[in-house]
Design a protein around this motif. Sequence first.
Motif, mmCIF file in Angstrom:
data_model
loop_
_atom_site.group_PDB
_atom_site.id
_atom_site.type_symbol
_atom_site.label_atom_id
_atom_site.label_comp_id
_atom_site.label_asym_id
_atom_site.label_seq_id
_atom_site.Cartn_x
_atom_site.Cartn_y
_atom_site.Cartn_z
ATOM 1 N N VAL A 176 0.842 -1.202 0.000
ATOM 2 C CA VAL A 176 0.000 0.000 0.000
ATOM 3 C C VAL A 176 0.877 1.252 0.000
ATOM 4 N N ASN A 177 1.958 1.193 0.788
ATOM 5 C CA ASN A 177 2.818 2.372 0.905
ATOM 6 C C ASN A 177 3.448 2.774 -0.424
ATOM 7 N N VAL A 178 3.773 1.799 -1.278
ATOM 8 C CA VAL A 178 4.515 2.120 -2.489
ATOM 9 C C VAL A 178 3.634 2.522 -3.658
ATOM 10 N N CYS A 179 2.334 2.330 -3.546
ATOM 11 C CA CYS A 179 1.470 2.627 -4.696
ATOM 12 C C CYS A 179 1.508 4.124 -5.002
ATOM 13 N N PRO A 180 1.914 4.516 -6.207
ATOM 14 C CA PRO A 180 2.038 5.941 -6.510
ATOM 15 C C PRO A 180 0.702 6.642 -6.721
ATOM 16 N N VAL A 181 -0.374 5.896 -6.902
ATOM 17 C CA VAL A 181 -1.668 6.530 -7.207
ATOM 18 C C VAL A 181 -2.747 6.175 -6.179
ATOM 19 N N GLU A 182 -2.349 5.538 -5.082
ATOM 20 C CA GLU A 182 -3.302 5.145 -4.023
ATOM 21 C C GLU A 182 -4.438 4.291 -4.556
ATOM 22 N N ALA A 183 -4.077 3.386 -5.468
ATOM 23 C CA ALA A 183 -5.094 2.483 -6.011
ATOM 24 C C ALA A 183 -5.309 1.285 -5.103
ATOM 25 N N THR A 184 -4.511 1.141 -4.044
ATOM 26 C CA THR A 184 -4.653 0.013 -3.116
ATOM 27 C C THR A 184 -4.591 0.550 -1.696
ATOM 28 N N TRP A 185 -5.435 -0.013 -0.823
ATOM 29 C CA TRP A 185 -5.510 0.485 0.549
ATOM 30 C C TRP A 185 -6.057 -0.598 1.459
ATOM 31 N N LYS A 186 -5.962 -0.342 2.767
ATOM 32 C CA LYS A 186 -6.444 -1.307 3.750
ATOM 33 C C LYS A 186 -7.803 -0.848 4.261
ATOM 34 N N GLU A 187 -8.780 -1.732 4.208
ATOM 35 C CA GLU A 187 -10.135 -1.385 4.633
ATOM 36 C C GLU A 187 -10.283 -1.610 6.140
ATOM 37 N N ASP A 188 -11.439 -1.163 6.681
ATOM 38 C CA ASP A 188 -11.637 -1.198 8.131
ATOM 39 C C ASP A 188 -11.659 -2.609 8.705
ATOM 40 N N ASP A 189 -12.031 -3.600 7.897
ATOM 41 C CA ASP A 189 -12.021 -4.971 8.418
ATOM 42 C C ASP A 189 -10.694 -5.673 8.149
ATOM 43 N N GLY A 190 -9.691 -4.894 7.761
ATOM 44 C CA GLY A 190 -8.340 -5.439 7.650
ATOM 45 C C GLY A 190 -7.960 -5.935 6.275
ATOM 46 N N VAL A 191 -8.888 -5.929 5.333
ATOM 47 C CA VAL A 191 -8.604 -6.474 4.008
ATOM 48 C C VAL A 191 -7.934 -5.401 3.140
ATOM 49 N N VAL A 192 -6.818 -5.772 2.520
ATOM 50 C CA VAL A 192 -6.136 -4.876 1.589
ATOM 51 C C VAL A 192 -6.746 -5.088 0.202
ATOM 52 N N VAL A 193 -7.274 -4.005 -0.368
ATOM 53 C CA VAL A 193 -8.016 -4.117 -1.627
ATOM 54 C C VAL A 193 -7.351 -3.282 -2.721
ATOM 55 N N VAL A 194 -7.774 -3.525 -3.957
ATOM 56 C CA VAL A 194 -7.288 -2.784 -5.123
ATOM 57 C C VAL A 194 -8.492 -2.256 -5.895
ATOM 58 N N ASP A 195 -8.461 -0.980 -6.267
ATOM 59 C CA ASP A 195 -9.444 -0.476 -7.227
ATOM 60 C C ASP A 195 -8.864 -0.752 -8.613
ATOM 61 N N TYR A 196 -9.362 -1.819 -9.244
ATOM 62 C CA TYR A 196 -8.777 -2.257 -10.522
ATOM 63 C C TYR A 196 -8.898 -1.183 -11.596
ATOM 64 N N ASN A 197 -9.871 -0.296 -11.444
ATOM 65 C CA ASN A 197 -10.049 0.755 -12.445
ATOM 66 C C ASN A 197 -9.147 1.959 -12.186
ATOM 67 N N TRP A 198 -8.502 1.999 -11.011
ATOM 68 C CA TRP A 198 -7.602 3.109 -10.724
ATOM 69 C C TRP A 198 -6.138 2.688 -10.873
ATOM 70 N N CYS A 199 -5.892 1.372 -10.794
ATOM 71 C CA CYS A 199 -4.526 0.834 -10.878
ATOM 72 C C CYS A 199 -3.930 1.166 -12.242
ATOM 73 N N ILE A 200 -2.651 1.625 -12.226
ATOM 74 C CA ILE A 200 -1.989 1.949 -13.486
ATOM 75 C C ILE A 200 -1.055 0.835 -13.938
ATOM 76 N N GLY A 201 -0.974 -0.244 -13.144
ATOM 77 C CA GLY A 201 -0.203 -1.402 -13.577
ATOM 78 C C GLY A 201 1.303 -1.251 -13.467
#
Lengths: 312, 213
Positions: A176-201
């Motif tokens: 999560v820390n290295v993502c340059p566009v904040e396309a991945t983050w940790k949710e309140d229930d602890g799951v680390v998720v990705v917004d596939y439409n925001w990810c630049i690959g």
Amino acid sequence: MSESRSIQLPVIGQVDRRTALKAAGATLGAAAFAKAVAPIVEWASQDTSASEFLQKHFKELSDNELTQVMHRLEEETKEEYGAEVSISDTRPQKGVKFGYALNLSICIGCRKCAEACHKENNHDRSSGNSYIRVLEMDKGSLDLESGNADYDHPVPQPDKFYMPVQCQQCDHPPCVNVCPVEATWKEDDGVVVVDYNWCIGCRYCEAACPYHARRFNWTKPEVPAEEINPNQGYLSNRIRPQGVIEKCTYCLHRTREGRLPACLEACPTGARVFGNLLDPNSEISYVLRTKRVFVLKEELGTQPQFFYFFDT
Amino acid sequence: MKQSRHAAISWGGLVLAVLTGMAAAVVLSANTRSDPTQGSVENGLTNPPAKFSTTIVGASEAPGLPTGELDVLGKPVLANCTTCHATREANLATSDGNQLKEFHQGLTTQHGSLQCVSCHNPGDYSQLRLASGESIEFTDSIRLCAQCHGTQYRDYLQGAHGGMTGHWDLSQGARTRNHCLVCHDSHAPKYQPVMPVFHPRDLPDVPHREKHP
């Protein structure tokens, strides 16, 4: 000169040399420009709708906008894959933080969990993708580098134990820390998720993960329509676009509705324990309280929420 | 012009005040509302009551010997164990089916140093028997296993041993759990080796990978 003067173009009429050159230049320029932008025009008209191109970050979408986005994705899945699917976004439950534990004394390394993950999460069929990699390890060693995922013989072997590795849903996730566009983050229930439409690959997260838990979609995932799991989450198992990162989400489209993850249900030996870390009466709390659990690569300070233990 | 602007501002202020009041009312009512379906709140943690049950599948009924006949429904007719055993005296030392002259051949026991009657009730072969001498039904065999495998039974009761499907959250749905016998054959309880499925195809750095992308 007078002869050349007498030649007249039928439409344009009287044209001097300068005008003709200008016109020729402009035409060439326009043609070159059209050629240059052709790939963009083609890309924008075919693979990407204008609304997808203009879509906001997941956290900035209003409820209404998110509903429209999910509806659009359902339509696209129907168009591209021929499958009727339902895409939803179940939010984390209050007072719930997910934890997972795996009993290494019981796991036999049959890889049924990896197979269930493949089917549940609509992974690309040709690459055989799965969020779980099962390592065959020598008894008496926890050296992950000597773990072998490439075994193909009856299991369990008497001198081996088997360690499935998937996303550890770290409390301090380096990915999560290295993502340059904040396309991945940790949710309140602890799951680390990705917004596939925001990810630049860019795959920085894949490189940052010490557990090799992230996967990259090198190609557009191919799944036959009849094999597509229609119960899909926007942040979990909906079919990913080409060129984005994906990862285990503890099957949040199931677990946020109270169900068990697909890998746990598939486990024939019952080696997996899943539940709410914040509930002192949960199965996972019992394991953490009474077993000598450990986490992978503890020294990195990632604080995984995935625990391993041996029977005692 | 100026007056209408003033009016607009004062109207806006009024609307804002009303909205704030409504929001405050909602927050207050949310704080005071007690919803019995939400369960008890203890130390800031919601403990929803379990509304759904857990079912254990895979328990076996009392066994029987196929007679070769089929009943009207097409199911094999089984001879009750007591058909033979009621008239024969039990051999308490027998520990393997292959030691017997009739029936039970091929039934190899790999379960410690137990005898048949360690679990089967020599007084009534349609039942099992605990070490205490108490006779129990076949469907109740978890209690029998638990006599020796206490640590497994302890973990099983806590949901940390044995496969399951359904819901982790019993306030949202039911759960199905495996009986001991789903994974463990009572006569040879060690989990039998299997061939792994789903060989990975995305492995880096393995010497005999097929092709590089």
